[in-house]
Design an enzyme around this catalytic site. Structure first.
Site, PDB file in Angstrom:
ATOM      1  N   LEU A   1     -46.689  26.102  -8.221  1.00 35.46           N
ATOM      2  CA  LEU A   1     -45.589  25.311  -7.669  1.00 35.46           C
ATOM      3  C   LEU A   1     -45.908  23.823  -7.631  1.00 35.46           C
ATOM      4  O   LEU A   1     -45.270  23.054  -6.922  1.00 35.46           O
ATOM      5  CB  LEU A   1     -45.226  25.817  -6.271  1.00 35.46           C
ATOM      6  CG  LEU A   1     -44.814  27.290  -6.194  1.00 35.46           C
ATOM      7  CD1 LEU A   1     -44.535  27.694  -4.756  1.00 35.46           C
ATOM      8  CD2 LEU A   1     -43.599  27.570  -7.077  1.00 35.46           C
TER       9      LEU A   1
ATOM     10  N   ASP B   1     -44.631  17.951 -14.150  1.00 35.62           N
ATOM     11  CA  ASP B   1     -44.908  18.186 -12.732  1.00 35.62           C
ATOM     12  C   ASP B   1     -44.894  16.891 -11.926  1.00 35.62           C
ATOM     13  O   ASP B   1     -44.310  16.823 -10.839  1.00 35.62           O
ATOM     14  CB  ASP B   1     -46.263  18.874 -12.564  1.00 35.62           C
ATOM     15  CG  ASP B   1     -46.240  20.332 -12.976  1.00 35.62           C
ATOM     16  OD1 ASP B   1     -45.267  20.742 -13.646  1.00 35.62           O
ATOM     17  OD2 ASP B   1     -47.189  21.061 -12.646  1.00 35.62           O
TER      18      ASP B   1
END
Length: 303
Positions: A95, A141
């Site tokens: 994540l 990211d």
């Protein structure tokens, strides 16, 4: 003197690993954040309560501390700092914990030193840290942790923010993580041995990602589940799935999810599932053996 900043975690919807090879990807910021506070100190200390880390050295290193150490080398002077990191996401969960940490630390250091960089510069500097630590990394990211919301990263590495209704999504994660650098290196090795095959796989992932992007721009979520399933099959071909990740993927589908896939580097970490009208059923099913939650998205990036 003290300063703080926070950045969101992320879920990759489509295109992980392929994005390392200049293919597009889609990601969304999720409402779980990493907050970093830096303050003057007589010696450098790093505290990460959620990970049980209390570290003292001029150059923090080892695991997630490598990102902190590299940020300090690049974007801080030699003066000692007390660094406290509050994480609402598990490290290595797929994540984007390292990206959120890096973006938040750079934001805190900029405020500490009175620097004012725009989001593009912040994302680029955070990406450099990830590349230095991991050996290879996509800018996705760090872009999503900087900008927040929904991001489409095109094949030219241009960040496009967009708005769309993602429908009902669920994220579930394992208790163990995959090491991003190792998974990226594994895909690279498979690419070296089978360049033609892997090239076609990456091209197909690109087609899936672009199809999903077009449908999201139309606010049409109906095909998302099937596209996730197609993407998952290709991630399996890359060698980044595991037996337990596959069990999670199929448990979500058996509970009613229209589609499900790994999100992130794989080898451990998390899955994401598209669950129109069945979020509670899927969360309940996954929580029997793992940890699952409804995916709540964040429009806010670095704050």
């Amino acid at each position: 003197m003290k300063s703080s900043a926070s950045a969101p975690a992320k879920a990759i919807l489509f295109g992980e690993h392929a994005v390392v090879y200049s293919k597009p990807a889609i990601a969304a910021a999720i409402d779980r954040r990493v907050t970093v506070t830096v303050s003057e100190s007589s010696s450098t200390h790093v505290t990460i309560p959620s990970l049980g880390i209390r570290h003292s050295s001029e150059r923090p290193s080892g695991g997630i501390l490598d990102y902190i150490g590299r940020c300090l080398e690049l974007y801080h002077d030699a003066s000692p700092l007390d660094i406290r990191v509050e994480m609402e996401i598990p490290a290595g969960s797929g994540l984007g914990s390292s990206a959120a940490l890096t973006v938040a630390l750079i934001g805190a250091l900029d405020r500490y030193h009175g620097r004012d960089h725009g989001p593009g510069e912040t994302a680029a500097r955070a990406h450099r840290v990830e590349v230095d630590v991991q050996g290879a990394a996509s800018p996705l990211d760090t872009a999503i942790s900087t900008y927040g919301g929904l991001v489409y990263l095109d094949s030219q590495r241009r960040v496009r923010q967009f708005e769309a209704d993602l429908g009902d999504l669920v994220i579930a994660h394992l208790d163990y993580s995959g090491e991003t650098a190792r998974m990226v290196a594994g895909v690279a090795e498979r690419f070296r041995r089978f360049p033609d095959i892997m090239g076609r796989i990456m091209d197909t992932v690109e087609s899936i990602t672009n199809t999903a992007y077009r449908e999201l721009l139309r606010n049409n979520t109906e095909p998302l589940g099937e596209l996730m399933n197609l993407n998952q099959g290709l991630l399996d071909s890359m060698g980044v799935s595991t037996r337990e990740l596959s069990m999670m993927v199929y448990e979500a589908r058996n509970a009613g999810a229209a589609g499900s896939k790994i999100t992130g580097a794989g080898g451990g970490g998390s899955i994401i599932a598209h669950c129109p009208g069945c979020v509670d059923d899927v969360v309940t099913a996954l929580n029997r053996n793992w940890k699952a939650m409804r995916a709540e998205f964040s429009v806010k990036g670095l704050i």
